[in-house]
Scaffold this motif. Structure first.
Motif, PDB file in Angstrom:
ATOM      1  N   GLU A 298     -44.972  35.947   6.960  1.00  9.73           N
ATOM      2  CA  GLU A 298     -43.431  36.298   6.910  1.00  9.73           C
ATOM      3  C   GLU A 298     -43.501  36.718   8.583  1.00  9.73           C
ATOM      4  O   GLU A 298     -41.752  36.243   8.686  1.00  9.73           O
ATOM      5  CB  GLU A 298     -42.367  36.576   6.097  1.00  9.73           C
ATOM      6  CG  GLU A 298     -42.713  36.131   5.103  1.00  9.73           C
ATOM      7  CD  GLU A 298     -42.814  33.985   4.465  1.00  9.73           C
ATOM      8  OE1 GLU A 298     -42.065  33.727   5.361  1.00  9.73           O
ATOM      9  OE2 GLU A 298     -43.752  33.511   4.027  1.00  9.73           O
ATOM     10  N   VAL A 299     -43.620  37.076   9.196  1.00  6.77           N
ATOM     11  CA  VAL A 299     -43.551  38.400  10.428  1.00  6.77           C
ATOM     12  C   VAL A 299     -44.641  37.715  11.600  1.00  6.77           C
ATOM     13  O   VAL A 299     -45.802  37.743  10.514  1.00  6.77           O
ATOM     14  CB  VAL A 299     -43.291  39.663  10.182  1.00  6.77           C
ATOM     15  CG1 VAL A 299     -44.377  39.942   9.379  1.00  6.77           C
ATOM     16  CG2 VAL A 299     -42.480  40.206  11.128  1.00  6.77           C
ATOM     17  N   GLU A 300     -44.544  38.027  12.721  1.00  2.00           N
ATOM     18  CA  GLU A 300     -45.161  38.272  13.600  1.00  2.00           C
ATOM     19  C   GLU A 300     -44.896  39.429  14.744  1.00  2.00           C
ATOM     20  O   GLU A 300     -43.445  39.055  15.059  1.00  2.00           O
ATOM     21  CB  GLU A 300     -45.079  37.124  14.708  1.00  2.00           C
ATOM     22  CG  GLU A 300     -46.276  37.309  15.776  1.00  2.00           C
ATOM     23  CD  GLU A 300     -46.573  35.397  16.444  1.00  2.00           C
ATOM     24  OE1 GLU A 300     -46.846  35.533  17.692  1.00  2.00           O
ATOM     25  OE2 GLU A 300     -45.164  34.656  15.967  1.00  2.00           O
ATOM     26  N   VAL A 301     -45.383  40.027  14.957  1.00  2.00           N
ATOM     27  CA  VAL A 301     -44.920  41.108  15.715  1.00  2.00           C
ATOM     28  C   VAL A 301     -45.328  40.741  17.601  1.00  2.00           C
ATOM     29  O   VAL A 301     -46.232  40.382  17.806  1.00  2.00           O
ATOM     30  CB  VAL A 301     -46.559  42.263  15.706  1.00  2.00           C
ATOM     31  CG1 VAL A 301     -45.558  43.541  16.577  1.00  2.00           C
ATOM     32  CG2 VAL A 301     -45.961  42.959  14.099  1.00  2.00           C
ATOM     33  N   LEU A 302     -44.562  41.289  17.956  1.00  2.00           N
ATOM     34  CA  LEU A 302     -44.768  40.685  19.760  1.00  2.00           C
ATOM     35  C   LEU A 302     -45.225  41.551  20.029  1.00  2.00           C
ATOM     36  O   LEU A 302     -45.710  41.643  21.740  1.00  2.00           O
ATOM     37  CB  LEU A 302     -43.433  39.968  20.183  1.00  2.00           C
ATOM     38  CG  LEU A 302     -43.417  38.377  19.310  1.00  2.00           C
ATOM     39  CD1 LEU A 302     -41.949  37.312  19.735  1.00  2.00           C
ATOM     40  CD2 LEU A 302     -44.290  37.430  19.314  1.00  2.00           C
ATOM     41  N   ALA A 303     -44.580  42.743  19.854  1.00  2.12           N
ATOM     42  CA  ALA A 303     -44.845  43.633  20.851  1.00  2.12           C
ATOM     43  C   ALA A 303     -44.021  45.063  19.483  1.00  2.12           C
ATOM     44  O   ALA A 303     -43.523  45.227  18.916  1.00  2.12           O
ATOM     45  CB  ALA A 303     -44.114  43.684  22.047  1.00  2.12           C
ATOM     46  N   PRO A 304     -44.846  45.782  20.050  1.00  4.66           N
ATOM     47  CA  PRO A 304     -46.449  46.749  21.177  1.00  4.66           C
ATOM     48  C   PRO A 304     -46.783  46.291  20.754  1.00  4.66           C
ATOM     49  O   PRO A 304     -47.508  45.643  19.344  1.00  4.66           O
ATOM     50  CB  PRO A 304     -45.891  47.953  21.335  1.00  4.66           C
ATOM     51  CG  PRO A 304     -45.379  48.941  19.789  1.00  4.66           C
ATOM     52  CD  PRO A 304     -44.313  47.790  19.547  1.00  4.66           C
TER      53      PRO A 304
END
Length: 333
Positions: A298-304
């Motif tokens: 349910e989450v996607e990390v874009l940064a860092p």
């Protein structure tokens, strides 16, 4: 000891009215035979106490009679601050003392106030333990409490973030925070106290060495300042992430108020699938990695980028571990 028990028996009857021998024995943690002997002793002392046989029987004081022997012992006075926390009091080894203290406080009140106190007890309950844990029990908690009270040094083997270490500590006080016990203790030769979680003490030896607790040390004030410093250190970095609608709901359940507020404040407009991009504070890459894994897909990390790479590597390992295997294929280490 027996005199204290006789007084406790009187206070129980004064507070609760009629009680059976079995009920008295359970509350006083003695046998029913001991209760019978204590009742005979009270009779011999002229206490207007009578008993009735049968299913609805029991012991009772004559209507209108009340004892005025409700003075606190020195130990009960010392434990007065724990009167509303029987669970933590028992963990510290003071359960019986606090139970006696509560009986005396209740018996000392006039009937109208005693009734109001009983109503409050039935309507408000303090449970300091975390939802997902049964407290923070440690076999060394009572020993640390005794060292705090007697101002004696202790030698401990402690599990710290760097591994197991040996320490000599001067415990200034104990704090219960979120169901976990912490010792605020000084190390001889060091400048000022630090916190030690009690259940991380692996071994403890009480030393025959007294220490001088600084007269100006204020435990509540020190702890409040410590919490402020701790929170200031928590979130020094930030991460940009995408959250699904379900992810936003889950974030409110698992994240701190600071993180949830930041996510709500920074949320952009949802895309066609309802996903939003937010910026949240993080304590470190390691902590963020563990926390965001709880959100699953349910989450996607874009940064860092490093955090995104760590989560991608973990996801790949999980996919490999849960991939279908042919019959007879050995399970990977």
């Amino acid at each position: 000891m027996r005199a204290s028990r006789l007084l406790s028996l009187l206070l129980l009857l004064q507070t609760h009215g009629r009680m059976t021998a079995a009920q008295l024995a359970e509350r006083l943690e003695v046998s029913t035979r001991t209760v019978y002997r204590d009742v005979e002793s009270l009779h011999a002392a002229g206490i207007p106490l009578y008993g009735e046989a049968g299913h609805a029987g029991g012991y009772q004081l004559v209507d209108g009679w009340r004892t005025r022997l409700t003075g606190l012992t020195a130990e009960e006075a010392e434990r007065l601050f724990l009167a509303g926390l029987p669970g933590p009091a028992a963990e510290l080894g003071y359960g019986a003392v606090v139970a006696g203290l509560q009986r005396k406080l209740h018996a000392a009140l006039p009937p109208s106030l005693a009734d109001r106190a009983a109503q409050v007890q039935q309507r408000f309950h303090l449970d300091p333990a975390h939802w997902y844990a049964d407290g923070d029990a440690s076999p060394h908690l009572a020993e640390v409490a005794e060292a705090v009270w007697r101002q004696r040094r202790i030698a401990v083997r402690y599990r710290s973030w760097a591994g197991e270490v040996d320490r000599v500590l001067e415990p200034y006080g104990l704090v219960l925070k979120g169901g976990r016990w912490y010792a605020v203790a000084n190390r001889p030769g060091r400048d000022g106290p630090a916190t030690y979680r009690i259940n991380q003490i692996l071994a403890l030896t009480s030393l025959d060495e007294e220490f001088d607790r600084p007269a100006e040390f204020d435990l509540p004030a020190w702890w409040r300042a410590h919490v402020v410093r701790f929170r200031a250190r928590l979130h020094r970095d930030e991460a940009t992430i995408r959250l699904s609608p379900r992810g936003r709901e889950r974030l409110r359940e698992i994240a701190s108020d600071v993180v949830v507020a930041a996510a709500q404040r920074s949320a952009g407009p949802p895309d066609g699938a309802g996903w939003v991009t937010v910026v949240v504070p993080i304590e470190s890459l390691t902590h963020a990695h563990g926390d965001l894994l709880r959100l699953g897909a349910e989450v996607e990390v874009l940064a860092p980028a490093e955090l995104r790479a760590r989560l991608a590597a973990t996801a790949a390992e999980l996919a490999a571990r849960y991939a279908p295997r042919a019959a007879g294929t050995p399970v990977p280490d």
